[in-house]
Design a protein around this motif. Structure first.
Motif, mmCIF file in Angstrom:
data_model
loop_
_atom_site.group_PDB
_atom_site.id
_atom_site.type_symbol
_atom_site.label_atom_id
_atom_site.label_comp_id
_atom_site.label_asym_id
_atom_site.label_seq_id
_atom_site.Cartn_x
_atom_site.Cartn_y
_atom_site.Cartn_z
ATOM 1 N N LYS A 99 0.836 -1.207 0.000
ATOM 2 C CA LYS A 99 0.000 0.000 0.000
ATOM 3 C C LYS A 99 0.873 1.260 0.000
ATOM 4 C CE LYS A 99 -4.176 -1.816 2.087
ATOM 5 N NZ LYS A 99 -5.119 -1.744 3.192
ATOM 6 N N HIS A 100 1.937 1.240 0.786
ATOM 7 C CA HIS A 100 2.843 2.390 0.804
ATOM 8 C C HIS A 100 3.533 2.575 -0.545
ATOM 9 C CE1 HIS A 100 2.362 2.966 5.083
ATOM 10 N NE2 HIS A 100 3.127 4.031 4.992
ATOM 11 N N LEU A 101 3.945 1.488 -1.156
ATOM 12 C CA LEU A 101 4.617 1.596 -2.454
ATOM 13 C C LEU A 101 3.692 2.151 -3.526
ATOM 14 C CD1 LEU A 101 6.821 -1.620 -2.485
ATOM 15 C CD2 LEU A 101 7.548 0.751 -2.161
ATOM 16 N N ASP A 102 2.411 1.784 -3.465
ATOM 17 C CA ASP A 102 1.438 2.358 -4.410
ATOM 18 C C ASP A 102 1.338 3.870 -4.227
ATOM 19 O OD1 ASP A 102 0.863 -0.062 -5.594
ATOM 20 O OD2 ASP A 102 -0.926 -0.425 -4.363
ATOM 21 N N ALA A 103 1.248 4.304 -2.977
ATOM 22 C CA ALA A 103 1.168 5.748 -2.692
ATOM 23 C C ALA A 103 2.450 6.453 -3.130
ATOM 24 C CB ALA A 103 0.905 5.979 -1.214
ATOM 25 N N LEU A 104 3.587 5.850 -2.850
ATOM 26 C CA LEU A 104 4.871 6.451 -3.227
ATOM 27 C C LEU A 104 5.033 6.511 -4.735
ATOM 28 C CD1 LEU A 104 7.178 4.771 -0.579
ATOM 29 C CD2 LEU A 104 6.168 7.047 -0.516
#
Length: 106
Positions: free
Chosen positions: A76-81
């Motif tokens: 989820k963090h990688l998608d946002a980043l």
């Protein structure tokens, strides 16, 4: 070796005292300077991405996430980043790229 800080605070000060002999008066003053220096040439997007990655690692460690929970959390963090990075890539030097492309076509 630790990375350079994102900003360096600077400061200084002094006192100024003078006693003129002819008038017999005393004057006093002080000077205080504060400032900051941006270092490293890091963009705000780079700082945000770095902070989010750090906080994701911190969260997964503090809450003792198991492998599956940690994997879902990081994805989820990688998608946002990826969204932050792509918005910066699209706005970075597009005018320069367009100018180079048009001059190559001539």
């Amino acid at each position: 070796m630790a990375p350079q800080p994102d900003a360096v605070l600077t400061g200084g000060g002094g006192i100024n005292i003078s006693v003129p002999s002819s008038a017999g008066s005393v004057s006093a003053g002080d000077k205080t300077d504060y400032g900051s220096l941006a270092t490293g040439g890091r963009s705000p997007a780079v700082l945000i991405v770095r902070e989010l990655l750090y906080r994701a690692c911190e969260f997964s460690t503090n809450y003792d996430l198991d492998k599956d929970e940690a994997k879902a959390f990081y994805l989820k963090h990688l998608d946002a980043l990826s969204g932050i990075i792509s918005s910066q890539t699209e706005s970075g030097d597009s005018a320069l790229s367009s100018a180079v492309a048009s001059s190559d076509d001539d």
